[in-house]
Design an enzyme around this catalytic site. Structure first.
Site, mmCIF file in Angstrom:
data_model
loop_
_atom_site.group_PDB
_atom_site.id
_atom_site.type_symbol
_atom_site.label_atom_id
_atom_site.label_comp_id
_atom_site.label_asym_id
_atom_site.label_seq_id
_atom_site.Cartn_x
_atom_site.Cartn_y
_atom_site.Cartn_z
ATOM 1 N N CYS A 1 97.412 -4.103 -6.666
ATOM 2 C CA CYS A 1 96.036 -3.921 -5.813
ATOM 3 C C CYS A 1 95.179 -4.680 -6.057
ATOM 4 O O CYS A 1 93.885 -5.180 -5.562
ATOM 5 C CB CYS A 1 95.754 -3.079 -5.190
ATOM 6 N N HIS B 1 91.921 -3.740 4.130
ATOM 7 C CA HIS B 1 92.951 -3.470 2.717
ATOM 8 C C HIS B 1 93.820 -4.481 2.457
ATOM 9 O O HIS B 1 95.017 -3.986 2.337
ATOM 10 C CB HIS B 1 93.158 -2.228 1.478
ATOM 11 N N CYS C 1 92.692 2.145 -7.679
ATOM 12 C CA CYS C 1 94.355 1.718 -7.542
ATOM 13 C C CYS C 1 95.134 1.144 -7.423
ATOM 14 O O CYS C 1 95.073 0.065 -6.724
ATOM 15 C CB CYS C 1 94.437 3.410 -6.971
#
Length: 439
Positions: free
Chosen positions: A101, A393, A423
């Site tokens: 990510c 996301h 994260c």
């Protein structure tokens, strides 16, 4: 002593974030649009609309792009697929980054250091993910006995994933990493608190949408009506936002994680009775209401040295103050933003209490709440326009969206310092600290 150039964020644009439903092509509004095309839309909008006659594509020193799953239709071709999708010139070099990510923020980090040290003066970073075309389920058959349930294989099979010191198998399931983090922090992060953060996220995002805030960063994308491939729809808003989110509804959503006495970890952490006595529930606690959805989307940012910015008569969105990255146990990857932010704050010469607004990626509510509790900052300064649980996301794209949205928030709120943190799957964290130069 080496003198470093000042680096500024000068532009940021993204697509709307759609809902991705891997089992349903018809219900995935962007199912017919490639991930690299999404990046292309942002690039063309940046140069042809937002920066028209100010900056030319051929002036860019390098293009960096990130994705969490660089396979199949997301094959990056060293970043060139996304760059060429925007009809950009072949004379500009490109590079691809993978830090799950945090991939796109890492691409941005690379550009910041490149410009700071004089190896360029204009750099573009993008991030993209298409979680319908390339779902979050890579082929783990090799060196795994059961990719579906992530059961630890026999170490005698010469399986390099087997580790006695790390519960690395849990690290492959983001849901289980969130569940494990919650079990470690349940005393101050009750289930109701996670649900409330989800509700707040949707309410904040809906309010920002109604006020037109997101129009300043979204380029519309043609998709199709959810449920009908033959009805085109031009989207200029994020599809996951739920206006009717309530605490009662959110708490009623089904659990998707396994508790610590069941499968999902390399070793069972509790006996069933112990788990119930400790946590007051016989189930896991991670649900769709306290997690981000699956999405498709892309985001792009341009950074410049001060000299380049001044020569192009550009005004900054924000000054880049510092970067941070760190690693943690993959089985509790949600802890990653804490040490990366500690690094970034230290490099900026700031403390948590100096930060006016925060963008902390809502991959899971427990990640954000653990972060808030660690740094002891006011919850109302975090994700004030909604977070990933509402906006979406699309993995790597969030690494550009967070600092880009944050820079716009600092302008709107007339605030000075902002911090964006994510994260990363595999047990890492990335952070950027920025400054509003108008204050």
């Amino acid at each position: 002593m080496v003198s470093l150039n000042e680096v500024y964020l000068v532009d940021y644009v993204r697509t709307p974030f759609s809902r991705s439903r891997p089992a349903s092509r018809e219900r995935s509004a962007f199912s017919e649009v490639r991930a690299d095309q999404l990046v292309g839309y942002t690039l063309r909008n940046m140069f042809e609309v937002r920066l028209k006659d100010k900056v030319k594509p051929e002036e860019v020193s390098e293009f960096g792009v990130g994705s969490s799953f660089p396979v199949g239709k997301q094959w990056p071709y060293a970043g060139r697929n996304a760059w060429f999708s925007g009809n950009m010139p072949y004379t500009v070099p490109s590079v691809f980054f993978d830090r799950a990510c945090g991939s796109a923020m890492t691409a941005l980090d690379h550009g910041i250091m490149m410009l700071m040290t004089g190896y360029g003066d204009i750099y573009i970073a993008s991030g993209f993910e298409h979680m319908y075309q390339e779902p979050m389920s890579p082929d783990l058959q090799h060196n795994m006995s059961s990719p579906k349930h992530l059961i630890v294989p026999n170490p005698d099979d010469n399986n390099f994933w087997y580790r006695d010191d790390i519960d690395i198998m849990t690290g492959f399931s983001m849901v289980q990493t969130a569940q494990k983090l919650w079990e470690q922090e349940a005393d101050h992060i009750p289930i109701e608190r996670m649900a409330q953060l989800g509700v707040t996220s949707h309410h904040n995002a809906a309010k920002a949408l109604d006020e037109g805030f997101f129009k300043g960063e979204i380029v519309p994308v043609m998709g199709h009506k959810e449920g009908d491939l033959n009805e085109p729809v031009l989207y200029d808003y994020d599809l996951p936002i739920r206006r009717g989110a309530t605490l009662e509804k959110t708490l009623s959503l089904p659990v998707v994680s396994n508790p610590g006495f069941r499968g999902g970890y390399k070793n069972k952490l509790y006996k069933k009775k112990e788990y119930f006595e400790k946590f007051g529930t016989k189930t896991g606690t991670i649900t769709a209401g306290n997690s981000s959805p699956l999405n498709a989307g892309a985001a792009t940012a341009m950074i410049m040295t001060k000299e380049a910015m001044d020569s192009h008569n550009m005004k900054p969105m924000a000054k880049i103050l510092s970067m941070g990255w760190a690693s943690v146990d993959p089985s509790v990857m949600g802890r990653g933003p804490v040490p990366s932010t500690e690094m970034a704050l230290k490099k900026a010469g700031l403390k948590a209490e100096d930060i006016d607004y925060w963008e902390v990626n809502e991959a899971f509510a427990v990640v954000v709440l653990n972060f808030i509790d660690h740094f002891k900052m006011p919850e109302e300064t975090v994700n004030v326009k909604g977070g990933a649980m509402a906006i979406g996301h699309p993995l790597a794209a969030s690494g550009i969206r967070l600092p880009g949205t944050l820079a716009r928030i600092l302008k709107e709120k007339k605030a000075k310092y902002g911090c964006a943190a994510l994260c990363c799957g595999s047990g890492q964290g990335v952070t950027l600290v920025i400054e509003n130069t108008e204050i």
